[in-house]
Design an enzyme around this catalytic site. Sequence first.
Site, short mmCIF file in Angstrom:
data_model
loop_
_atom_site.label_atom_id
_atom_site.label_comp_id
_atom_site.label_asym_id
_atom_site.label_seq_id
_atom_site.Cartn_x
_atom_site.Cartn_y
_atom_site.Cartn_z
N THR A 181 0.87 -1.18 0.00
CA THR A 181 0.00 0.00 0.00
C THR A 181 0.91 1.22 0.00
O THR A 181 2.06 1.14 0.40
CB THR A 181 -0.88 0.05 1.26
OG1 THR A 181 0.00 0.14 2.40
CG2 THR A 181 -1.72 -1.20 1.39
N GLU A 327 -5.68 -4.14 -0.63
CA GLU A 327 -6.00 -5.24 0.28
C GLU A 327 -7.09 -6.15 -0.29
O GLU A 327 -7.39 -7.20 0.27
CB GLU A 327 -6.48 -4.69 1.64
CG GLU A 327 -5.39 -4.04 2.49
CD GLU A 327 -5.16 -2.57 2.16
OE1 GLU A 327 -5.53 -2.14 1.05
OE2 GLU A 327 -4.59 -1.86 3.01
N LYS A 436 -15.71 16.95 10.10
CA LYS A 436 -16.63 16.84 11.23
C LYS A 436 -16.97 18.24 11.71
O LYS A 436 -16.20 18.88 12.42
CB LYS A 436 -15.99 16.02 12.34
CG LYS A 436 -16.93 14.97 12.85
CD LYS A 436 -16.25 14.02 13.79
CE LYS A 436 -17.31 13.09 14.36
NZ LYS A 436 -16.79 12.16 15.33
N TRP A 441 -21.07 14.79 10.29
CA TRP A 441 -20.18 14.49 9.17
C TRP A 441 -20.62 15.20 7.89
O TRP A 441 -21.80 15.18 7.54
CB TRP A 441 -20.17 12.98 8.89
CG TRP A 441 -19.43 12.20 9.90
CD1 TRP A 441 -18.72 12.69 10.97
CD2 TRP A 441 -19.31 10.77 9.97
NE1 TRP A 441 -18.16 11.65 11.68
CE2 TRP A 441 -18.52 10.47 11.10
CE3 TRP A 441 -19.79 9.73 9.18
CZ2 TRP A 441 -18.19 9.17 11.46
CZ3 TRP A 441 -19.47 8.43 9.54
CH2 TRP A 441 -18.68 8.15 10.66
P1 ADP Z 1 -3.86 3.83 -1.43
O1 ADP Z 1 -4.15 3.66 0.01
O2 ADP Z 1 -2.48 3.84 -1.83
O3 ADP Z 1 -4.69 4.89 -2.09
P2 ADP Z 1 -5.31 1.84 -2.92
O4 ADP Z 1 -4.96 2.15 -4.29
O5 ADP Z 1 -5.41 0.46 -2.48
O6 ADP Z 1 -4.24 2.45 -1.99
O7 ADP Z 1 -6.57 2.69 -2.58
C1 ADP Z 1 -7.73 2.20 -2.03
C2 ADP Z 1 -8.60 3.34 -1.67
O8 ADP Z 1 -8.88 4.17 -2.79
C3 ADP Z 1 -9.96 2.92 -1.17
O9 ADP Z 1 -9.92 2.53 0.16
C4 ADP Z 1 -10.76 4.19 -1.41
O10 ADP Z 1 -10.55 5.12 -0.38
C5 ADP Z 1 -10.15 4.76 -2.66
N1 ADP Z 1 -10.99 4.41 -3.82
C6 ADP Z 1 -10.83 3.41 -4.68
N2 ADP Z 1 -11.79 3.43 -5.63
C7 ADP Z 1 -12.59 4.47 -5.35
C8 ADP Z 1 -13.77 5.02 -5.95
N3 ADP Z 1 -14.32 4.51 -7.05
N4 ADP Z 1 -14.32 6.09 -5.36
C9 ADP Z 1 -13.78 6.64 -4.25
N5 ADP Z 1 -12.68 6.18 -3.65
C10 ADP Z 1 -12.08 5.11 -4.18
#
Ligand code: ADP
Length: 542
Positions: A181, A327, A436, A441
Amino acid sequence: MRATMMDYPLTLTHYLERAGTLLRDSEIVTRLPDKSLHRYLYGDFHRRARRLASALARAGLKRGDPVATMMWNNYPHEECYFGVPCAGGVLHTLNFRLHPNDIAYIANHAGDRFVIVDDVLLPLFEKVRPEIAPERVFVVALSGAPVPEGYESYEDLLATGDPDDDLPTPDERDACGVCYTSGTTGRPKGVVYSHRAIVLHTMAMCMTEPFGMSQHDSVMPVVPMFHANGWGLPFAAAAAGARIVLPGPHLDPVSLLDLCEAVQVTFAAGVPTIWNGILQALDAEPERWSLDLRFRTAVGGSAASEAMIRGFDRHGIRTIHAWGMTEMTPLGTAALLKATMQGLDEDAAYGYRAKQGTALPFVDMRLMNDAGIVPWDGETMGEVQVRGPWIAAAYHDSGELGDKWTDDGWLRTGDVATIDAEGYMKITDRTKDLIKSGGEWISSVDLENALMGHPSVSEAAVIAARHEKWDERPLAVIVLKDGAEADADALQSHLAAGFAKWWLPDDYVFVDEIPRTSTGKFLKSALRERFEGLLVEGSGGG
Ligand code: ADP
């Protein structure tokens, strides 16, 4: 009664062998650094991936050993996607957009034994090399220049292998890949995938819904192959027998559109930043490219705005909004209209398509807040929690499990969302980005999407700014389109039509660009550092 089925292992070896037999005439097209196209067939790919597996085994690779790649999306990378796991190794795709210190940390933490690197990325690799200790480094000479001294050549490595060597038979629960990550909070953490997870994820991706990939498709992952398994596309497209189109280092809108036209791409995937640029290019010159009529895209990584989905529809390109995370291998949901929704009026239909969508088969999803499980009413927000066969149960070699998993075995995604009665999930924030205000929220994502629907706005990020009375209030950071004009009042009245008054940003800041993470998402922590004091008297900000 007892089941009478065979216990056949779900491994990537099966997909590789299928590619070499039933699918051998499908094609893989790569854009090389000099912009020319390299083309070959799955039959060649299969032989070379097997050669790689054999060469790695002969070089001493043991079951479970990590092999790192530092590569663009190109055909040797696709070979590594299959050759490494089929040798019993673990493919570790390094995110070369990270800081060299982070790359070194990740490579050392994973214990990478071998590294395969594109020659055009060697200047970057040189910055990492002194900090890591791989046994051997192989260079893919894509630019035509000879492999520099001190390195071995990828082609020479392949020459030491024999495609007819027997491949090991991995257990379906063996590790086959690892992605880290990006570590926006704390150190990067490794997610180790099993053959079984990837195989099941691949099957789910290829189903008619969400993506319905087949031999009739030309599939282009724009998302880097180092980002969460290239969203599973290098596996899924190969399993489906689609033409695989790899754009190499040329990711600007015009280059991508030229490639889409040249090989008639039917399915592409990437983050909204990429698609924003492409949409602006199409809007500027709607007649320039003649694209395949079936063209559809998967957009995720961060929220795709409704304005973008509508914008692409005007060009006949269908956007499928999808959500997932490293993940989760990574795919969790996709937003397609159910059959029963086909008659919805236009606005309602776009409303559903702009959500992150419904869970894939085998992805269980629930929302939790302080009061417990949140009802699927489309209004109450809660944290998204998931479980399933391609969802991580732990991080690699990490002392700090923290509170990432619940006591009853669900992954806490860190995303805050609503789920409506039809099961469509809508992300309203990441827990760390929530605003917040006076204990209530406010969703930064909803405000951003609405702002990006304004014709003058190219990008918008809404952050929590400190506030004396309300603790936090929304502050909008705006990038205007080239030559466009809009002031705070105009944007405020644009928002006022759709939001309660207390949701509206307290202030607007106009900037030239929004800083990004290594995977192209808004780097809100940087914006917060810069602007979070703006609403508090005397603390400046700026
Ligand atoms: P990083 O933590 O590096 O950004 P990831 O690429 O695994 O790692 O990102 C996952 C996160 O990206 C998700 O938990 C979410 O917050 C965000 N995400 C992924 N797809 C979407 C989407 N379609 N809309 C909004 N947020 C998204």
